[in-house]
Design an enzyme around this catalytic site. Structure first.
Site, PDB file in Angstrom:
ATOM      1  CB  CYS A  69      33.125  -4.978  55.162  1.00 60.11           C
ATOM      2  SG  CYS A  69      31.345  -4.755  55.397  1.00 60.11           S
ATOM      3  CG  HIS A 117      31.307  -9.042  54.510  1.00 57.71           C
ATOM      4  ND1 HIS A 117      32.012  -8.355  55.475  1.00 57.71           N
ATOM      5  CD2 HIS A 117      32.231  -9.631  53.719  1.00 57.71           C
ATOM      6  CE1 HIS A 117      33.317  -8.550  55.293  1.00 57.71           C
ATOM      7  NE2 HIS A 117      33.473  -9.317  54.232  1.00 57.71           N
ATOM      8  CG  HIS A 129      36.990  -9.676  53.051  1.00 56.05           C
ATOM      9  ND1 HIS A 129      36.155 -10.335  53.902  1.00 56.05           N
ATOM     10  CD2 HIS A 129      37.959 -10.568  52.725  1.00 56.05           C
ATOM     11  CE1 HIS A 129      36.578 -11.575  54.084  1.00 56.05           C
ATOM     12  NE2 HIS A 129      37.669 -11.734  53.377  1.00 56.05           N
TER      13      HIS A 129
END
Length: 157
Positions: A69, A117, A129
């Protein structure tokens, strides 16, 4: 006029002039954030080129065969001249805070506590993402898992 008065006036004039210059510099408008509409659109368009690219935790920054990510966000923002730190936790401290109700395309959105994240808000309740099997993907932030685990957002530039 004696030397002492002349020296005093010269100092006062010099200080006044310096204050005028400094004041003009301080009063200038701040530079625009990188998340202007055109910059955000450019970042999002670049990111969309990598839809489906596989996820790999710890993926090396700079290559595009796999992403995690934060390497994904670091890469696409970096290509548009915006430096981001390597990890999602460090990225969550970049730029300035943005409330969930004020998200704009190009904002970074963070999940979990502690943060681990990061995603790019692309507008209309969607984030771009990468994680797990889908790799780079687009998800809804308005419901389900992503909505429940939303933590914060930042506007970088």
């Amino acid at each position: 006029m004696n030397t002492k008065k002349w020296t005093t006036r010269a100092i006062v004039f010099s200080l006044s002039f310096m204050m005028l210059i400094v004041g003009a510099a301080v009063g200038q408008a701040p530079k625009a954030h990188a998340t202007t509409a055109s910059k955000a659109s450019s970042i999002i368009s670049l990111g969309k080129r990598y839809l489906g690219t596989p996820y790999r935790f710890g993926a090396s920054v700079g290559q595009t065969r796999t992403f995690d990510c934060s390497s994904f966000t670091k890469y696409i923002y970096g290509k548009k001249g915006i430096y981001l730190p390597r990890t999602s936790k460090a990225q969550s401290k970049a730029g300035r805070y943005v409330s969930r109700s004020n998200l704009k395309p190009g904002d970074l959105v963070f999940f979990y506590k502690p943060i681990h994240h990061v995603a790019v808000y692309i507008g209309n309740g969607k984030i771009m993402h990468t994680y797990g099997k889908p790799g780079v993907t687009i998800s809804s932030i308005r419901s389900g898992w992503w909505s429940k685990h939303y933590t914060t957002a930042r506007r970088v530039g």
